[in-house]
Design an enzyme around this catalytic site. Structure first.
Site, short mmCIF file in Angstrom:
data_model
loop_
_atom_site.label_atom_id
_atom_site.label_comp_id
_atom_site.label_asym_id
_atom_site.label_seq_id
_atom_site.Cartn_x
_atom_site.Cartn_y
_atom_site.Cartn_z
N LYS A 65 0.83 -1.21 0.00
CA LYS A 65 0.00 0.00 0.00
C LYS A 65 0.87 1.26 0.00
CE LYS A 65 -3.64 2.64 0.26
NZ LYS A 65 -4.68 2.53 1.30
N LYS A 71 -1.52 11.14 6.48
CA LYS A 71 -1.23 10.06 7.41
C LYS A 71 -0.48 8.95 6.69
CE LYS A 71 -3.76 6.71 7.87
NZ LYS A 71 -4.30 5.35 7.93
#
Length: 301
Positions: free
Chosen positions: A182, A250
């Site tokens: 990811k 984030k």
């Protein structure tokens, strides 16, 4: 230590922890294909509303939701949120039956994925880190891409269940590999979105019809998912689609932290991260990631 065994049936008793913009529709797809779903959300009213729309049950704690479940899914905010719903006396691990599989769709650090994989194994459970790509639209349409890390037997059993809301489910390796994949995804997206924003801003300064321009260049080497799906809405100044800037920053933080550990250099990501910080400072933290164009337009006003 005994090797956990896995349940085998077409439909399952499942739990879903976290009913945000991603988790709510993902849990809904599980219910629609026939799984018996119990949901938990930190704000209980969201869980009650989900049950009203989808059937199933809600639970007051992750432990209660996970009791008797073959598979427990989560989609929460960050490392600490994930630990909160898995560990401790009210965490899901305390309520899961031996051999059950915990599947986490949160984007977290690879370290917490490894930590929870070990904690699960010690309890006779399986843990898959399984972050997703495809955004809110992918969750709603059941077309997410899921990147998994964890033991192969657990993945093989979980894959057809995850397929309720995914078009691609792939195991990359052991715990942590899904999260690392990811990160690669987010690093690749960073430069694409910034370049698309700059291209549109340049075309506007040049006086071109940008809708026509994107149709033309979208048939050549410049084509990308971002151009096809976000280019038209960027031209219109609409930034209420997909993934919020706050969440992207984030994720970028996780990428930069991992790069410091493994020695990778991420100069473009670091620069785009600062551009997103500008968007946040201007009050755009909840805008989607294509709002990089807004930053360029605002600087030219």
């Amino acid at each position: 230590m005994n090797t956990p065994t896995l349940p085998d049936s077409a439909t399952h008793t499942v739990a879903f922890l976290g009913l945000g913009v991603m988790g709510d529709p993902m849990a809904g797809h599980l219910a629609r294909v026939g799984h018996r779903v119990t949901v938990y959300n930190r704000t209980a009213s969201k869980a009650h509303d989900w049950v009203r729309r989808n059937g199933g049950h809600s639970a007051a704690t992750p432990r209660e939701a996970a009791a008797g479940a073959d598979f427990v899914f989560s989609c929460v905010g960050n490392d600490d949120d994930l630990r909160a719903v898995t560990l401790g006396p009210d965490g899901a691990f305390a309520g899961m039956q031996p051999g059950a599989v915990f599947i986490d769709h949160t984007t977290t650090s690879a370290d917490v994925a490894r930590e929870l994989g070990l904690a699960a194994r010690e309890r006779g459970l399986f843990f898959l880190d399984a972050p997703v790509s495809g955004g809110q639209a992918g969750a709603q349409n059941g077309t997410l891409t899921v990147m998994c890390g964890g033991e192969a037997p657990a993945f093989e059993r979980a894959q057809p269940v995850i397929a309720a809301f995914a078009r691609a489910v792939t195991r990359l390796g052991d715990n942590g590999a899904g999260q690392l994949c990811k990160m690669v995804n987010q690093i690749a997206i960073a430069g694409v979105v910034q370049s698309l924003a700059e291209a549109i801003a340049f075309g506007e300064h040049a006086g071109l019809d940008l809708s026509t321009v994107l149709q033309v260049i979208g048939k050549g080497a410049a084509q990308s998912w971002q151009m096809d799906n976000r280019g038209p809405t960027m031209i219109e100044g609409r930034y209420d689609f997909g993934f919020a800037v706050d969440l992207m920053r984030k994720d970028f933080g996780l990428c930069l932290q991992e790069a410091r550990h493994n020695g990778a250099r991420l100069p473009v990501l670091a620069l785009v991260d600062q551009f997103y910080a500008d968007v946040q400072a201007a009050g755009g933290g909840r805008l989607d990631t294509s709002s990089l164009l807004k930053r360029l337009r605002d600087k030219n006003d």
